[in-house]
Write a protein that holds these residues in place. Structure first.
Motif, PDB file in Angstrom:
ATOM      1  N   GLU A   1      36.283 -17.735  69.252  1.00 43.60           N
ATOM      2  CA  GLU A   1      35.807 -17.531  67.878  1.00 43.60           C
ATOM      3  C   GLU A   1      35.832 -18.836  67.088  1.00 43.60           C
ATOM      4  OE1 GLU A   1      36.378 -13.773  65.572  1.00 43.60           O
ATOM      5  OE2 GLU A   1      38.069 -13.548  66.952  1.00 43.60           O
ATOM      6  N   ARG A   2      34.719 -19.144  66.438  1.00 35.75           N
ATOM      7  CA  ARG A   2      34.595 -20.355  65.637  1.00 35.75           C
ATOM      8  C   ARG A   2      34.049 -19.981  64.256  1.00 35.75           C
ATOM      9  NH1 ARG A   2      37.057 -21.361  69.418  1.00 35.75           N
ATOM     10  NH2 ARG A   2      36.880 -23.052  70.947  1.00 35.75           N
ATOM     11  N   PHE A   3      34.390 -20.801  63.252  1.00 33.59           N
ATOM     12  CA  PHE A   3      34.044 -20.487  61.869  1.00 33.59           C
ATOM     13  C   PHE A   3      33.493 -21.725  61.165  1.00 33.59           C
ATOM     14  CE2 PHE A   3      37.438 -17.813  63.377  1.00 33.59           C
ATOM     15  CZ  PHE A   3      37.028 -16.541  63.025  1.00 33.59           C
ATOM     16  N   ASP A   4      32.659 -21.471  60.157  1.00 33.05           N
ATOM     17  CA  ASP A   4      32.086 -22.569  59.375  1.00 33.05           C
ATOM     18  C   ASP A   4      33.072 -23.093  58.340  1.00 33.05           C
ATOM     19  OD1 ASP A   4      29.333 -22.494  60.508  1.00 33.05           O
ATOM     20  OD2 ASP A   4      29.393 -20.468  59.667  1.00 33.05           O
ATOM     21  N   LEU A   5      34.015 -22.256  57.937  1.00 27.58           N
ATOM     22  CA  LEU A   5      35.072 -22.699  57.028  1.00 27.58           C
ATOM     23  C   LEU A   5      36.325 -21.881  57.307  1.00 27.58           C
ATOM     24  CD1 LEU A   5      34.706 -23.721  53.331  1.00 27.58           C
ATOM     25  CD2 LEU A   5      36.666 -22.354  54.028  1.00 27.58           C
ATOM     26  N   VAL A   6      37.448 -22.574  57.449  1.00 27.96           N
ATOM     27  CA  VAL A   6      38.752 -21.937  57.642  1.00 27.96           C
ATOM     28  C   VAL A   6      39.655 -22.362  56.496  1.00 27.96           C
ATOM     29  CG1 VAL A   6      40.780 -21.750  59.136  1.00 27.96           C
ATOM     30  CG2 VAL A   6      38.489 -21.905  60.154  1.00 27.96           C
ATOM     31  N   PHE A   7      40.371 -21.401  55.912  1.00 30.39           N
ATOM     32  CA  PHE A   7      41.233 -21.693  54.760  1.00 30.39           C
ATOM     33  C   PHE A   7      42.542 -20.935  54.880  1.00 30.39           C
ATOM     34  CE2 PHE A   7      42.684 -20.050  50.586  1.00 30.39           C
ATOM     35  CZ  PHE A   7      43.173 -21.239  50.060  1.00 30.39           C
ATOM     36  N   TRP A   8      43.611 -21.611  54.456  1.00 27.36           N
ATOM     37  CA  TRP A   8      44.934 -20.969  54.382  1.00 27.36           C
ATOM     38  C   TRP A   8      45.615 -21.391  53.094  1.00 27.36           C
ATOM     39  CZ3 TRP A   8      49.839 -22.940  57.279  1.00 27.36           C
ATOM     40  CH2 TRP A   8      50.911 -22.043  57.066  1.00 27.36           C
ATOM     41  N   ASN A   9      45.937 -20.441  52.224  1.00 29.68           N
ATOM     42  CA  ASN A   9      46.785 -20.664  51.052  1.00 29.68           C
ATOM     43  C   ASN A   9      48.213 -20.547  51.576  1.00 29.68           C
ATOM     44  OD1 ASN A   9      48.107 -20.725  48.603  1.00 29.68           O
ATOM     45  ND2 ASN A   9      47.169 -18.865  47.783  1.00 29.68           N
ATOM     46  N   SER A  10      48.804 -21.672  51.933  1.00 27.98           N
ATOM     47  CA  SER A  10      49.965 -21.651  52.828  1.00 27.98           C
ATOM     48  C   SER A  10      51.287 -21.322  52.136  1.00 27.98           C
ATOM     49  CB  SER A  10      50.094 -22.994  53.554  1.00 27.98           C
ATOM     50  OG  SER A  10      50.516 -24.020  52.682  1.00 27.98           O
ATOM     51  N   ASN A  11      52.242 -20.945  52.970  1.00 34.46           N
ATOM     52  CA  ASN A  11      53.614 -20.685  52.513  1.00 34.46           C
ATOM     53  C   ASN A  11      54.358 -22.021  52.462  1.00 34.46           C
ATOM     54  OD1 ASN A  11      53.419 -20.953  55.290  1.00 34.46           O
ATOM     55  ND2 ASN A  11      54.939 -19.397  55.778  1.00 34.46           N
ATOM     56  N   VAL A  12      54.159 -22.750  51.377  1.00 39.94           N
ATOM     57  CA  VAL A  12      54.500 -24.171  51.331  1.00 39.94           C
ATOM     58  C   VAL A  12      55.997 -24.461  51.266  1.00 39.94           C
ATOM     59  CG1 VAL A  12      52.321 -24.719  50.188  1.00 39.94           C
ATOM     60  CG2 VAL A  12      54.374 -24.367  48.809  1.00 39.94           C
ATOM     61  N   VAL A  13      56.819 -23.512  50.828  1.00 43.22           N
ATOM     62  CA  VAL A  13      58.234 -23.810  50.572  1.00 43.22           C
ATOM     63  C   VAL A  13      58.981 -23.941  51.906  1.00 43.22           C
ATOM     64  CG1 VAL A  13      60.369 -23.037  49.490  1.00 43.22           C
ATOM     65  CG2 VAL A  13      58.170 -22.612  48.363  1.00 43.22           C
ATOM     66  N   PRO A  14      59.571 -25.113  52.184  1.00 38.12           N
ATOM     67  CA  PRO A  14      60.301 -25.280  53.439  1.00 38.12           C
ATOM     68  C   PRO A  14      61.565 -24.415  53.446  1.00 38.12           C
ATOM     69  CG  PRO A  14      59.853 -27.399  52.382  1.00 38.12           C
ATOM     70  CD  PRO A  14      59.578 -26.331  51.367  1.00 38.12           C
ATOM     71  N   ALA A  15      61.824 -23.772  54.567  1.00 38.99           N
ATOM     72  CA  ALA A  15      63.046 -23.000  54.753  1.00 38.99           C
ATOM     73  C   ALA A  15      63.834 -23.619  55.906  1.00 38.99           C
ATOM     74  CB  ALA A  15      62.732 -21.538  55.048  1.00 38.99           C
ATOM     75  N   PRO A  16      65.145 -23.603  55.810  1.00 40.60           N
ATOM     76  CA  PRO A  16      65.964 -24.196  56.888  1.00 40.60           C
ATOM     77  C   PRO A  16      65.812 -23.424  58.188  1.00 40.60           C
ATOM     78  CG  PRO A  16      67.330 -23.004  55.302  1.00 40.60           C
ATOM     79  CD  PRO A  16      65.964 -23.058  54.711  1.00 40.60           C
ATOM     80  N   ASP A  17      66.180 -24.069  59.290  1.00 42.10           N
ATOM     81  CA  ASP A  17      66.007 -23.471  60.612  1.00 42.10           C
ATOM     82  C   ASP A  17      66.778 -22.165  60.759  1.00 42.10           C
ATOM     83  OD1 ASP A  17      64.355 -25.540  61.340  1.00 42.10           O
ATOM     84  OD2 ASP A  17      65.928 -26.694  62.334  1.00 42.10           O
ATOM     85  N   GLU A  18      67.877 -22.014  60.021  1.00 44.90           N
ATOM     86  CA  GLU A  18      68.685 -20.801  60.141  1.00 44.90           C
ATOM     87  C   GLU A  18      68.186 -19.659  59.245  1.00 44.90           C
ATOM     88  OE1 GLU A  18      70.747 -23.552  57.141  1.00 44.90           O
ATOM     89  OE2 GLU A  18      69.671 -23.717  59.055  1.00 44.90           O
ATOM     90  N   PHE A  19      67.117 -19.898  58.482  1.00 45.95           N
ATOM     91  CA  PHE A  19      66.583 -18.870  57.586  1.00 45.95           C
ATOM     92  C   PHE A  19      66.077 -17.681  58.387  1.00 45.95           C
ATOM     93  CE2 PHE A  19      63.016 -17.028  55.156  1.00 45.95           C
ATOM     94  CZ  PHE A  19      63.668 -16.724  53.972  1.00 45.95           C
TER      95      PHE A  19
END
Length: 253
Positions: A144-162
């Motif tokens: 599957e291929r797309f002309d536009l791909v977008f992600w409103n991302s989960n930007v807040v970093p969480a520690p590895d133990e989260f």
């Protein structure tokens, strides 16, 4: 090697850095708490339309990100659009209303997938919006291929133990920035020949880490639009970033 991050020309700058590394994480926790204790509307207005909001789905009314990024995106009229992390489905439905012939909306939670289906039906584009439960690109067919791909991302970093113990946390926190790493490394493979890859980011995120991940994946980040707003009473700058291959980076070959 030049930096893989290119600031937006003639645009605003990131808001002043928050006081310490924990501040973005604490702001993210407050956003989750707002959903849990203040509640969210079962219906809301955006783009002069009314939208359903189902329990357990991130409420676009608590931040300006959905409205800003949806207004900024150059939807491919007549083409194929993929939204990662569709939430209530606003961006996916607007893409269809704007003329995209095929829209695929993916989300890691079943609640968001159903919410997107409800809003697509409500606005008469259910025949052009396909909602799929998926962790990033995992549930999509390999070709599957797309002309536009977008992600409103989960930007807040969480520690590895989260530990994720609520579906809403997936919309806000990225443990170890693993999802951003995958989006940068795999996103370009999901594009048509002239396709474009976008990321909705903001100043609660870890831009230096994102830039490092871009270097490792052989990609380049260019800021296309930005706007300074507030989230949970914290100044936040939202940026629409475009991801492209970086031929000058040896990781790209």
């Amino acid at each position: 090697m030049p930096s893989p991050y290119v600031p937006a020309p003639a645009a605003g700058t990131f808001a002043e850095p928050l006081a310490d590394a924990q501040a973005p994480f604490e702001t993210g926790l407050r956003l989750v708490d707002r959903h849990a204790h203040e509640g969210s509307p079962r219906e809301f207005a955006m783009f002069d339309l009314r939208w359903d909001l189902l329990p357990g789905v991130f409420a676009p009314v608590h931040t300006d990100s959905t409205e800003l990024f949806t207004a900024w995106l150059p939807f491919p009229v007549g083409g194929k659009f993929l939204e990662v992390g569709c939430g209530a489905g606003v961006t996916a439905v607007v893409a269809a209303l704007a003329g995209c012939a095929h829209v695929t909306a993916v989300d890691i939670t079943a609640e968001a997938v159903h919410n997107t289906e409800v809003n697509a039906a409500r606005h008469g584009v259910g025949d052009r919006v396909r909602a799929v439960r998926s962790d990033l690109f995992d549930a999509l067919a390999p070709g599957e291929r797309f002309d536009l791909v977008f992600w409103n991302s989960n930007v807040v970093p969480a520690p590895d133990e989260f530990v994720y113990d609520h579906g809403l946390q997936h919309a806000i926190f990225d443990r170890g920035y693993s999802a951003h790493r995958r989006y940068l490394s795999d996103g370009l493979t999901r594009l048509t020949e002239a396709g474009r890859l976008f990321l909705g980011f903001n100043s609660l995120g870890d831009l230096p880490r994102l830039t490092s991940l871009a270097t490792a994946s052989g990609t380049r980040i260019t800021a296309r639009r930005d706007s300074a707003r507030h989230t949970s009473d914290v100044p936040v700058t939202f940026q629409l970033l475009e991801i492209t291959a970086d031929p000058g980076n040896r990781a790209a070959t």
